[in-house]
Design a protein around this motif. Structure first.
Motif, short mmCIF file in Angstrom:
data_model
loop_
_atom_site.label_atom_id
_atom_site.label_comp_id
_atom_site.label_asym_id
_atom_site.label_seq_id
_atom_site.Cartn_x
_atom_site.Cartn_y
_atom_site.Cartn_z
N ALA A 1 35.94 -0.21 -8.51
CA ALA A 1 37.18 0.43 -8.05
C ALA A 1 36.94 1.72 -7.28
CB ALA A 1 38.09 0.71 -9.24
N SER A 2 36.00 2.52 -7.68
CA SER A 2 35.77 3.77 -6.97
C SER A 2 34.28 3.91 -6.64
CB SER A 2 36.25 4.96 -7.79
OG SER A 2 35.53 5.02 -9.01
N PRO A 3 33.99 4.54 -5.52
CA PRO A 3 32.57 4.69 -5.15
C PRO A 3 31.87 5.69 -6.07
CG PRO A 3 33.98 5.85 -3.59
CD PRO A 3 34.89 5.12 -4.53
N GLU A 4 30.59 5.44 -6.33
CA GLU A 4 29.81 6.37 -7.16
C GLU A 4 29.52 7.66 -6.41
OE1 GLU A 4 26.24 4.42 -8.45
OE2 GLU A 4 27.32 2.84 -9.46
N VAL A 5 29.34 7.56 -5.12
CA VAL A 5 29.03 8.70 -4.27
C VAL A 5 30.17 8.84 -3.26
CG1 VAL A 5 27.38 9.64 -2.60
CG2 VAL A 5 26.56 8.28 -4.53
N ALA A 6 30.61 10.07 -3.03
CA ALA A 6 31.70 10.30 -2.08
C ALA A 6 31.29 9.87 -0.67
CB ALA A 6 32.10 11.76 -2.08
N LEU A 7 32.20 9.18 -0.01
CA LEU A 7 31.96 8.74 1.36
C LEU A 7 32.50 9.77 2.34
CD1 LEU A 7 33.08 5.03 0.91
CD2 LEU A 7 30.74 5.89 0.95
N ALA A 8 32.06 9.71 3.56
CA ALA A 8 32.55 10.62 4.60
C ALA A 8 34.07 10.47 4.73
CB ALA A 8 31.87 10.31 5.93
N PRO A 9 34.76 11.54 5.08
CA PRO A 9 36.23 11.46 5.18
C PRO A 9 36.73 10.47 6.23
CG PRO A 9 35.44 13.70 5.66
CD PRO A 9 34.25 12.87 5.33
N GLN A 10 35.89 10.12 7.19
CA GLN A 10 36.30 9.17 8.23
C GLN A 10 36.28 7.73 7.74
OE1 GLN A 10 33.88 11.43 8.55
NE2 GLN A 10 34.50 12.80 10.19
N ILE A 11 35.66 7.49 6.59
CA ILE A 11 35.50 6.13 6.07
C ILE A 11 36.64 5.82 5.11
CG2 ILE A 11 34.03 4.58 4.74
CD1 ILE A 11 31.63 6.26 5.67
N THR A 12 37.34 4.72 5.37
CA THR A 12 38.36 4.24 4.43
C THR A 12 37.79 3.06 3.66
OG1 THR A 12 39.33 2.80 6.12
CG2 THR A 12 40.29 4.99 5.88
N ARG A 13 38.10 3.02 2.38
CA ARG A 13 37.58 1.97 1.49
C ARG A 13 38.77 1.32 0.82
NH1 ARG A 13 35.55 1.53 -4.03
NH2 ARG A 13 33.47 0.62 -4.03
N ARG A 14 38.84 -0.02 0.90
CA ARG A 14 39.99 -0.74 0.33
C ARG A 14 39.49 -1.91 -0.49
NH1 ARG A 14 43.81 -3.14 4.58
NH2 ARG A 14 42.39 -4.87 4.39
N LEU A 15 40.05 -2.05 -1.68
CA LEU A 15 39.69 -3.12 -2.60
C LEU A 15 40.92 -4.00 -2.82
CD1 LEU A 15 37.41 -4.12 -4.50
CD2 LEU A 15 38.42 -2.70 -6.26
N GLU A 16 40.75 -5.30 -2.64
CA GLU A 16 41.86 -6.24 -2.80
C GLU A 16 41.41 -7.45 -3.60
OE1 GLU A 16 44.47 -6.51 1.06
OE2 GLU A 16 42.34 -6.61 1.60
N ILE A 17 42.36 -8.05 -4.28
CA ILE A 17 42.14 -9.34 -4.93
C ILE A 17 43.01 -10.34 -4.18
CG2 ILE A 17 42.40 -10.68 -7.04
CD1 ILE A 17 42.00 -8.08 -8.61
N LEU A 18 42.35 -11.32 -3.56
CA LEU A 18 43.06 -12.29 -2.74
C LEU A 18 42.86 -13.70 -3.28
CD1 LEU A 18 42.05 -10.97 0.80
CD2 LEU A 18 44.17 -10.55 -0.44
N PRO A 19 43.85 -14.57 -3.09
CA PRO A 19 43.65 -15.96 -3.50
C PRO A 19 42.67 -16.65 -2.56
CG PRO A 19 45.77 -15.69 -2.41
CD PRO A 19 45.17 -14.32 -2.55
N VAL A 20 41.93 -17.56 -3.13
CA VAL A 20 40.98 -18.34 -2.34
C VAL A 20 41.73 -19.53 -1.77
CG1 VAL A 20 38.75 -19.53 -2.45
CG2 VAL A 20 39.17 -17.58 -3.89
N SER A 21 41.15 -20.20 -0.84
CA SER A 21 41.79 -21.35 -0.20
C SER A 21 42.09 -22.44 -1.22
CB SER A 21 40.87 -21.91 0.90
OG SER A 21 39.74 -22.49 0.31
#
Length: 146
Positions: free
Chosen positions: A80-100
């Protein structure tokens, strides 16, 4: 050399010097932008490796009996969250999607984007994981299902 020839020579020299400096400045800016993008990609790839490592450390014996939907939620919590902070320009998104319809269950998708003011193609990275791939989902398929 008389005065008009000297003035023409000085003008030509000035124009060529300014043009040369503009070319040098443009190549230096491009090089700096390219290095920044490379640094961002290194950060993204390192975060992806850490996230996958956390998923590999999940205990299948504890998660698998609870079913595939609980397994995908446990995977999402693990990354859910990164262990190390990423640069402010980087967006990180986590999703749960249905498979085909071919594959049952859900897929965990971790996406990264870079909000960069420099022109060009956007930097995007995406990784997809399933609970089955990590042995966290042991749903039995009955014999009468196709």
């Amino acid at each position: 050399m008389n005065l008009p020839e000297a003035m023409v020579a000085a003008t030509i020299f000035s124009i060529s010097a300014v043009s040369s400096l503009q070319v040098w400045n443009g190549s230096a800016a491009w090089s700096q932008s390219s290095q920044r993008q490379q640094d961002w990609l290194v950060q993204i790839d390192a975060d992806l490796q850490r996230s996958e490592g956390r998923l590999r450390r999940l205990d299948a014996d504890l998660i698998a009996p609870a079913g595939c939907e609980n397994a995908i939620r446990a995977m999402a919590q693990a990354v859910a969250s990164p262990e190390v902070a990423l640069a402010p320009q980087i967006t990180r998104r986590l999703e749960i999607l249905p498979v085909s319809s071919v594959l049952p269950g859900q897929m965990l998708v971790l996406s990264y984007g870079v909000n960069s003011p420099s022109p060009g193609s956007p930097l995007i990275r995406q990784r997809q994981w399933s609970a089955q791939a990590f042995g966290l989902c042991r749903q039995l398929v009955s014999a009468d299902q196709p």
